[in-house]
Design an enzyme around this catalytic site. Structure first.
Site, PDB file in Angstrom:
ATOM      1  N   ARG A   1      20.840  33.294  42.823  1.00 40.21           N
ATOM      2  CA  ARG A   1      20.524  32.723  44.150  1.00 40.21           C
ATOM      3  C   ARG A   1      19.859  31.363  43.992  1.00 40.21           C
ATOM      4  NH1 ARG A   1      20.313  36.979  48.055  1.00 40.21           N
ATOM      5  NH2 ARG A   1      18.943  35.813  49.404  1.00 40.21           N
TER       6      ARG A   1
ATOM      7  N   HIS B   1      56.978   5.480  44.084  1.00 42.21           N
ATOM      8  CA  HIS B   1      56.723   4.430  43.062  1.00 42.21           C
ATOM      9  C   HIS B   1      56.564   5.049  41.679  1.00 42.21           C
ATOM     10  CE1 HIS B   1      56.264   1.420  46.207  1.00 42.21           C
ATOM     11  NE2 HIS B   1      55.552   2.323  46.877  1.00 42.21           N
TER      12      HIS B   1
ATOM     13  N   TRP C   1      14.366  28.760  46.122  1.00 41.59           N
ATOM     14  CA  TRP C   1      15.429  27.761  46.194  1.00 41.59           C
ATOM     15  C   TRP C   1      14.974  26.808  47.286  1.00 41.59           C
ATOM     16  CZ3 TRP C   1      19.685  25.782  43.940  1.00 41.59           C
ATOM     17  CH2 TRP C   1      20.542  24.997  44.713  1.00 41.59           C
TER      18      TRP C   1
ATOM     19  N   GLU D   1      41.733  22.565  36.866  1.00 38.04           N
ATOM     20  CA  GLU D   1      40.501  22.898  36.133  1.00 38.04           C
ATOM     21  C   GLU D   1      40.273  24.407  36.006  1.00 38.04           C
ATOM     22  OE1 GLU D   1      36.631  21.860  37.690  1.00 38.04           O
ATOM     23  OE2 GLU D   1      37.404  21.799  39.711  1.00 38.04           O
TER      24      GLU D   1
ATOM     25  N   LYS E   1      41.293  21.172  41.564  1.00 38.87           N
ATOM     26  CA  LYS E   1      40.970  22.603  41.583  1.00 38.87           C
ATOM     27  C   LYS E   1      41.971  23.378  40.734  1.00 38.87           C
ATOM     28  CE  LYS E   1      37.656  22.651  42.621  1.00 38.87           C
ATOM     29  NZ  LYS E   1      37.137  21.354  42.886  1.00 38.87           N
TER      30      LYS E   1
ATOM     31  N   ASN F   1      11.373  34.865  52.210  1.00 38.60           N
ATOM     32  CA  ASN F   1      12.672  34.203  52.146  1.00 38.60           C
ATOM     33  C   ASN F   1      13.091  33.932  53.577  1.00 38.60           C
ATOM     34  OD1 ASN F   1      15.202  33.220  51.500  1.00 38.60           O
ATOM     35  ND2 ASN F   1      16.144  35.250  51.420  1.00 38.60           N
ATOM     36  N   GLY F   2      13.319  32.647  53.910  1.00 37.35           N
ATOM     37  CA  GLY F   2      13.715  32.308  55.282  1.00 37.35           C
ATOM     38  C   GLY F   2      13.040  31.010  55.696  1.00 37.35           C
TER      39      GLY F   2
ATOM     40  N   LYS G   1      29.099  23.284  34.522  1.00 37.46           N
ATOM     41  CA  LYS G   1      28.833  23.117  35.956  1.00 37.46           C
ATOM     42  C   LYS G   1      28.227  21.747  36.233  1.00 37.46           C
ATOM     43  CE  LYS G   1      28.635  24.044  40.259  1.00 37.46           C
ATOM     44  NZ  LYS G   1      29.907  23.887  41.001  1.00 37.46           N
TER      45      LYS G   1
ATOM     46  N   CYS H   1      16.155  32.022  48.881  1.00 35.09           N
ATOM     47  CA  CYS H   1      15.251  32.468  47.813  1.00 35.09           C
ATOM     48  C   CYS H   1      15.537  33.932  47.515  1.00 35.09           C
ATOM     49  CB  CYS H   1      13.806  32.320  48.270  1.00 35.09           C
ATOM     50  SG  CYS H   1      13.433  30.670  48.866  1.00 35.09           S
TER      51      CYS H   1
ATOM     52  N   GLU I   1      41.866  16.624  45.532  1.00 35.62           N
ATOM     53  CA  GLU I   1      40.946  17.755  45.317  1.00 35.62           C
ATOM     54  C   GLU I   1      41.736  19.026  45.022  1.00 35.62           C
ATOM     55  OE1 GLU I   1      38.027  18.032  44.638  1.00 35.62           O
ATOM     56  OE2 GLU I   1      37.483  20.089  45.088  1.00 35.62           O
TER      57      GLU I   1
HETATM   58  C1  AGP Z   1      34.583  19.931  40.365  1.00 34.01           C
HETATM   59  O1  AGP Z   1      35.195  21.161  40.644  1.00 34.01           O
HETATM   60  C2  AGP Z   1      34.129  19.850  38.936  1.00 34.01           C
HETATM   61  N1  AGP Z   1      33.280  20.926  38.588  1.00 34.01           N
HETATM   62  C3  AGP Z   1      33.548  18.492  38.584  1.00 34.01           C
HETATM   63  O2  AGP Z   1      34.554  17.537  38.794  1.00 34.01           O
HETATM   64  C4  AGP Z   1      32.309  18.038  39.389  1.00 34.01           C
HETATM   65  O3  AGP Z   1      32.665  17.757  40.714  1.00 34.01           O
HETATM   66  C5  AGP Z   1      31.759  16.748  38.743  1.00 34.01           C
HETATM   67  O4  AGP Z   1      31.365  17.051  37.424  1.00 34.01           O
HETATM   68  C6  AGP Z   1      30.576  16.156  39.511  1.00 34.01           C
HETATM   69  O5  AGP Z   1      29.497  17.049  39.490  1.00 34.01           O
HETATM   70  P1  AGP Z   1      28.278  16.784  40.510  1.00 34.01           P
HETATM   71  O6  AGP Z   1      28.844  16.873  41.875  1.00 34.01           O
HETATM   72  O7  AGP Z   1      27.299  17.871  40.197  1.00 34.01           O
HETATM   73  O8  AGP Z   1      27.738  15.420  40.231  1.00 34.01           O
END
Ligand code: AGP
Length: 613
Positions: free
Chosen positions: A27, A509, A73, A493, A490, A99-100, A608, A2, A486
């Site tokens: 935060r 293949h 939070w 994106e 990364k 906070n804690g 996000k 928080c 993954e």
């Molecule tokens: C991952 O780096 C991306 N931002 C994206 O693939 C993300 O993982 C995906 O949109 C799922 O989001 P969520 O975990 O909030 O459901």
């Protein structure tokens, strides 16, 4: 975590506090509140954002040159008005923000209830402010000494600020295990308090970072600092050097890098208190409450998108190995439009950082309509996915601000590992010693991730060398096939370089046709049952002049003459290797993106949380 802000001095407190809370929004917040004092004590608080708090305060008495505020939070307890801070004592005369975590709050609360106290919220914080008042009433201690006495009874972590209607000349702040910064105002008697320096820096650069068990007491415009034993401390006043933006990122240039470096702690927070490696017991509510159901499930279906889907792919190996369960990992965006065959003894588990991904929510809804039991693994308390879930577990990774998911991924894998172990224990598919052995290794992972982060400088050199590559290939086998995916996600994106992750064996293949002297191939070649086969794949790449960057287990020098670059990562058991092996891949994508002047925290075209279809 928080955020707390407080002010005492000659200015109007409300604007300072609310502006400070907005500085702490990174935060995370799900509710916010303020307490204001000028003779009386007024509290305004609401679920939602700081702007919602401003809205409900509109038209109300916001006067007062003493005030404090809080953004919550939620780590436990729903985000709602009752649980929002500030909280009041039984009489309403004393107010607190915190906070804690007070770990022994249940015991303290029981004692207070026996002494006639009644509570409005289910938070630990409200217990503390009742305890302070209870001590004042029964022991005749002063306000300050009652606070000290109460804090000596607390087990856990706190950063608190306390105001009392009956002591308007006082403001008391204290910390133990949660950060608290004191700003020394230009004018006499002016002091600022906050979880970090971001709400303070525009008013003063002179700050004191309170130490654990220290209490700051402002009385009649003078401040002294004492320790919990009532011994006056000589404060160390520092001059802030970082600017505001840097401060919000904890001194890191980007939230993503901050979050990559938070992983030793976020992984620890994801498993803290959830198991006992000495007894191999679990303390996870979803396993306790659904134990009978989990014993009888016949199949596990994992739902997710993007990085969360990759966490599901790691979990597929874990649930198969530990719980001997048939597992299907589904892109939620595909699953939701199919007509899947589901049975009441299926367990559907949705994985999501944000808890608001539209495709994942829709897939869950479909599963529920087809009578499956639905669990959720999520990072945002009170978000839609946990609310739709029958049960589940939070990842406790803390707010993840960078669009590219990093600490959420390793926290998801950590929680999924615990669920797989817990269900294995329920079903008797893994012996207790084997479970305890995995738990003990999991307890070592934060330290091993800390060590993997030390590859940063080597990775900067690699990034400089390959930042202009047009394509990357990431290869892995078994538990590290999802790690390859993954790593590729990364990189693409945030750096906008085309990258693909593949099972290493699958390369022959088709993708092998892509290999040439311009193609960097990142291969996860850490110790595993597949190691020799991975080496064969590396040889296939080298035979076609490909560039190989190999992740190997520290101490393995056998590939040094074969590959172009070696990154040595700490050894761990294969089950947990994704938690360590992902770290260098996150750093590689981060540094390449920075060198390509990409917007690392807000990559183009991305959000996000994808709350639309
Ligand atoms: C991952 O780096 C991306 N931002 C994206 O693939 C993300 O993982 C995906 O949109 C799922 O989001 P969520 O975990 O909030 O459901």
């Amino acid at each position: 975590m928080c955020g707390i802000v407080a002010y005492i001095g000659h200015r109007e407190a409300f604007d300072i506090v609310v502006k400070g809370l907005k500085r702490l929004e990174y935060r995370g917040y799900d509710s916010a509140g303020v307490a204001l004092m000028n003779g009386d004590l007024r509290i305004y608080k609401s679920q939602g954002k700081v702007s919602d708090l401003e809205a409900i305060s509109e038209g109300k008495d916001k006067s007062g040159s003493t005030g404090m505020g809080h953004t919550r939070w939620a780590t436990h307890g729903a985000p709602n008005n009752e649980n929002a801070h500030p909280h009041l004592s039984q009489s309403g005369d004393i107010s607190i923000i915190h906070n804690g975590i007070i770990e022994n709050y249940v015991t303290l609360k029981e004692g207070l209830i026996q002494r006639g106290h009644s509570f409005i919220s289910d938070t630990d914080t409200e217990v503390l402010v009742h305890l302070i008042e209870d001590i004042m009433e029964h022991s005749k201690l002063s306000f300050v000494d009652a606070v000290r006495s109460a804090l000596k009874q607390v087990v856990g972590a706190y950063a608190i600020v306390i105001l009392s209607k009956n002591h308007p000349e006082h403001l008391i702040a204290a910390r133990k295990g949660s950060p608290l910064v004191v700003g020394i105002g230009e004018e006499r008697g002016e002091y600022f308090f906050a979880s970090d320096a971001t709400p303070i820096v525009e008013y003063t650069k002179k700050v004191i970072y309170l130490k654990d068990n220290e209490i700051a007491i402002v009385e009649n415009q003078e401040m002294i600092i004492k320790n919990i034993e009532n011994v006056v401390q000589a404060p160390y006043i520092q001059e802030l050097e970082l600017n505001l933006e840097q401060l919000e990122k904890g001194g890191y240039p980007h939230f993503m890098l901050k979050e990559i470096y938070e992983q030793p702690k976020s992984i620890f927070d994801s498993f803290r208190g959830r198991f006992n490696s000495a007894t191999s017991e679990f303390h996870m509510r979803s396993i306790e409450e659904y134990g009978d159901k989990l014993k009888d499930i016949k199949r596990l279906i994992l739902l997710g998108c993007g990085t969360s889907w990759h966490a599901g792919l790691v979990a597929e190996y874990l649930f198969e190995d530990f719980a001997r369960l048939p597992v299907e990992v589904e892109y939620a965006s595909e699953f939701r439009y199919r007509n899947p065959v589901l049975y009441s003894d299926d367990l559907v588990l949705a994985i999501s950082q944000s808890g608001e991904t539209a495709d994942t929510l829709a897939a869950m809804d479909l599963a529920k309509r087809k009578s499956a039991t639905v669990f959720g693994v999520c990072n945002v308390v009170g978000s839609s996915i946990p609310r739709l879930s029958d049960a589940g577990a939070y990842t406790h990774a803390g707010p993840e601000i960078g669009v590219a998911s990093t600490k959420a991924f390793t926290s998801q894998v950590t929680v999924l590992t615990l669920l797989a172990l817990g269900i294995a224990r329920l079903r008797g598919t893994m012996n207790i010693k084997a479970i305890a052995s995995v738990m003990r290794e999991l307890e070592q992972i934060p330290e091993k991730v800390e060590k993997a982060l030390k590859l940063n400088d080597e990775i900067i050199v690699l990034s400089e060398k390959y930042k202009n590559a047009q394509n990357f290939l990431f290869l892995g086998r078994g538990y590290n096939f999802p790690v390859a995916l993954e790593g590729a996600l990364k990189l693409k994106e945030i750096s906008y370089i085309h990258a693909e992750g593949y099972p290493a064996a699958e390369m022959k293949h088709g993708p092998i046709a892509l290999i040439d002297e311009n193609m960097p191939v990142v291969v996860v070649a850490t110790n595993s049952e597949h190691y020799e086969k991975v080496v064969s794949n590396i040889q296939e790449v080298k035979a076609r002049k490909g560039i190989v960057i190999a992740l190997v287990t520290e101490g393995n020098t056998s590939l040094n003459d074969l590959v172009d670059h070696v990154l040595e990562v700490p050894e761990t058991i294969e089950y947990l290797s994704p938690l360590v092996n992902t770290i260098p891949l996150q750093l590689l994508s981060y540094h390449i993106a920075v060198m390509r002047d990409c917007n690392v925290d807000q990559p183009r075209n991305l959000a996000k949380s994808v709350t639309v279809e």
